[in-house]
Scaffold this active site. Structure first.
Site, PDB file in Angstrom:
ATOM      1  N   GLN A   1       0.840  -1.195   0.000  1.00 29.38           N
ATOM      2  CA  GLN A   1       0.000   0.000   0.000  1.00 29.38           C
ATOM      3  C   GLN A   1       0.875   1.245   0.000  1.00 29.38           C
ATOM      4  OE1 GLN A   1      -3.524  -0.596   0.300  1.00 29.38           O
ATOM      5  NE2 GLN A   1      -3.635   1.485  -0.426  1.00 29.38           N
ATOM      6  N   PHE A   2       1.422   1.596  -1.167  1.00 29.69           N
ATOM      7  CA  PHE A   2       2.290   2.769  -1.253  1.00 29.69           C
ATOM      8  C   PHE A   2       1.543   4.047  -0.895  1.00 29.69           C
ATOM      9  CE2 PHE A   2       0.414   2.763  -5.461  1.00 29.69           C
ATOM     10  CZ  PHE A   2       0.275   4.109  -5.772  1.00 29.69           C
ATOM     11  N   THR A   3       0.212   4.038  -0.989  1.00 29.24           N
ATOM     12  CA  THR A   3      -0.557   5.251  -0.703  1.00 29.24           C
ATOM     13  C   THR A   3      -0.509   5.642   0.776  1.00 29.24           C
ATOM     14  OG1 THR A   3      -2.619   3.992  -0.492  1.00 29.24           O
ATOM     15  CG2 THR A   3      -2.095   4.896  -2.664  1.00 29.24           C
TER      16      THR A   3
END
Length: 144
Positions: free
Chosen positions: A78-80
């Site tokens: 989950q790079f966000t």
């Protein structure tokens, strides 16, 4: 490294309409890797999450960890979690590049497996649909 850990009754991740990973009771872990993260940080995050006591005991107190309830983990990259939200359109330059993030994501999961947990996962960088039935709901934000 950042993680959002949700206690779930069940969870699954689908890619292109096919189930890539699914669990029953356990943790849905959304895992973000930052540019300063290291193998040591991934190990610490695995220890912290695997030892997290957020399941209820016989008295209704959050006192039991994943091992005590026979739980599993569903880990989704989950790079966000590293979004820069200083404007209305988030930027993601604060997230680690795949060359660093993928090995640390894999290491985190390997450390959880080494503790004898069943670990299911998404696919790094894929367009994923994540489904979960939250238990509680209980959601914890962690940063190491």
């Amino acid at each position: 490294m950042r993680a959002v850990v949700t206690r779930v009754k069940n969870a699954r991740v689908e890619i292109e309409g096919k189930v890539n990973g699914s669990i029953e009771r356990g943790f849905l872990v959304l895992l973000g890797v930052g540019p300063e993260d290291t193998a040591s940080i991934a190990d610490k995050m695995a220890d912290k999450i695997c030892g997290l006591r957020i399941f209820e005991d016989e008295n209704g107190k959050m006192n039991l960890n994943l091992a005590a309830v026979g739980g599993s983990l569903l880990v989704v990259s989950q790079f966000t979690l590293y979004a820069d939200t200083s404007s209305r359109r988030p930027g993601f330059s604060r997230a680690a590049k795949p060359g660093l993030a993928v090995p640390l994501y894999e290491r985190f999961m390997a450390q959880c497996r080494a503790k004898d947990f069943r670990v299911e996962h998404g696919e790094f960088g894929a367009d994923m649909q994540v489904f979960s039935q939250n238990d509680g709901p209980v959601t914890i934000l962690l940063e190491v």
